[in-house]
Design an enzyme around this catalytic site. Sequence first.
Site, short mmCIF file in Angstrom:
data_model
loop_
_atom_site.label_atom_id
_atom_site.label_comp_id
_atom_site.label_asym_id
_atom_site.label_seq_id
_atom_site.Cartn_x
_atom_site.Cartn_y
_atom_site.Cartn_z
N GLU A 37 0.87 -1.12 -0.02
CA GLU A 37 0.08 -0.09 0.13
C GLU A 37 0.89 1.25 -0.07
O GLU A 37 1.89 1.36 0.77
CB GLU A 37 -0.99 -0.02 1.26
CG GLU A 37 -1.91 1.06 1.25
CD GLU A 37 -2.80 1.10 2.56
OE1 GLU A 37 -2.63 0.25 3.55
OE2 GLU A 37 -3.50 2.10 2.51
N ARG A 263 5.21 -12.85 9.90
CA ARG A 263 5.96 -11.61 9.53
C ARG A 263 7.21 -11.57 10.09
O ARG A 263 7.68 -12.40 10.96
CB ARG A 263 5.10 -10.32 10.35
CG ARG A 263 3.77 -10.05 9.79
CD ARG A 263 3.39 -8.96 10.82
NE ARG A 263 3.75 -7.54 10.17
CZ ARG A 263 2.94 -6.88 9.47
NH1 ARG A 263 2.23 -7.40 8.86
NH2 ARG A 263 3.53 -5.74 9.06
N LYS A 273 4.77 0.69 9.00
CA LYS A 273 4.91 2.04 8.25
C LYS A 273 4.21 3.08 9.14
O LYS A 273 4.67 4.47 9.10
CB LYS A 273 4.12 1.94 7.02
CG LYS A 273 4.93 1.36 5.70
CD LYS A 273 4.29 1.43 4.35
CE LYS A 273 3.56 0.25 4.46
NZ LYS A 273 2.58 -0.02 3.05
#
Length: 563
Positions: A37, A263, A273
């Site tokens: 994104e 992850r 982020k």
Amino acid sequence: MSNSDHTPSSNFLQQIISEDVAAGHNDGQVRTRFPPEPNGYLHIGHAKSICLNFGLAKQFGGVCNLRFDDTNPEKEEQEYIDAIKRDVRWLGFEWDGEVKFASSYFDQFHAWALHLIREGVAYVCDLSAEEASEYRGWATKPGKESPYRNRGVDENLDLFERMRKGEFDEGTCVLRAKIDMTSPNMNMRDPILYRIRKENHHQTGDKWCIYPSYDFAHGQEDAIEGVTHSICTLEFQDHRPLYEWFLEHLPVPNTPRQYEFARLNLNYTVTSKRKLKRLVDENVVDGWSDPRLPTISGMRRRGYSSAALRNFCEMVGTSRAGGVVDMGMLEFAIREDLNENAPRAMCVLHPLRVVVTNFAEGVVEHMSAPIHPSRVELGERKLPFTRELYIDRADFSEDTTLSRKKFKRLVAGEYVRLRSAYVVRADEVIRGDDGEISELRVSLVPGTVGESPPEGIRPRGVIHWVSATHSKPAKVRLYNRLFNHEAPDNDDDDLMMHFNKKSLVTLDNCWVEPSVAEAESEAVFQFEREGYFCIDNVESSKDDLVINKTIGLKDTRERKGGM
Ligand code: ATP
Ligand code: MG
């Protein structure tokens, strides 16, 4: 499927794909995708995902798409798109064809939403956000059906069209799928397909005021692009049934499968982020590429090579079991690479002026030193030796009681070797008005360049030096951990509480040998006895050198706090 297989040569995804290829699924083709994104810069966790997705495609003779998952217009920006493309390429990967944008499929998503309405499995719901959340129930409590759930197809088509035209305010209604309000999986309790967002989109401008949800978009994006293996992180595991529900209920051209892995998390830093953005927005770091950040562009600016990052991503492996990787492992990968590849040079960080009293003024003797101690093929560099030199303040002591074992440097009245040059003796200390040592007078022992000193002269050790008249000034930045806490974002504290105010120390008066001043931006050196350093890729110029410390020579964090 193996959960605990950490061997890089065969992780569980490689096994799945190799079975698929062998069975001739998707005609034996493999297409993966990396779907960021564009709401921030990529970080080390994304590097893991990039290496995995592009790496798997490459291993199986397939391709990988770069697709911007730009369904949320509020937080996204062109700057991020450009940075992400730059970072993927720098890491050494090339995507298949043009960069893809989820937003370029908005017409198709809209048509598919209409399809679901016509099939009677999507409806416009007017519950407020609070009501909807109450109706959803929670994990152990089944949800309740919305009073708007049984609206007819025509009414839904009409309302959805009016949503699209902008007739309703944000938050007044949403389009939902009609699945199962009692499902134990919360994601299946009539999830949202479309929301009203009166925002300008960086790709589609003001064409849309309704935007698809992540869930309604992601699998369909994969299907449109012919992705075969859609690899994401474990938090999407519970979304998989929904991912599959959409593929089943829509006339998609192709059926991708979703697989999840754990992850990558690193201690002493943050890999989100949103949290990184906070550090940037609050100006505690110098933008997204600050060398202290675990962003790809920050690590690049710090002097980490893309090969070292790829090795690290391989070393940590790919599994379904999560965990936190120790920062020391990343540092190990960085050092291993630099020890092999960084040319050697000398830099004096805390200069002390030295005058060699028995060496004539104005004379330059060119010493030679290997560019790399074990890679002779790289050749030699020239070091100008002059009457005035600099050594590091920490390499001289007036304390003659220091043991030879503890202090292998220069002591008043004793000898030391200047690396690749003469053995010298410290004869006299000159002090300034403030009482500090301002200069050291030494004498060299003739004939000691590349030769042992005569009997009776025992240098304590070898120290680095540069010419005071033929070296270049530089500003050097030293870094420490970004956070003082192992898990800065993993407890109830505010992230900023743990920010390490001493994470950056700037030394304004350093001196480097001439070979460093000639180097290109991003060149990395091992400054002998000091560590690895690189030429800053933003602020440095030939006349105004700015150098960043990449990492120390050894893992001394426990003892010295990381400098
Ligand atoms: P962030 O929380 O930092 O915004 P994200 O997962 O929301 O991360 P995306 O831009 O959606 O960021 O991520 C693109 C891809 O990178 C996704 O497939 C995601 O699963 C993967 N990814 C993100 N963070 C990590 C991580 N720490 N380890 C492995 N893969 C990651
Ligand atoms: Mg995200």
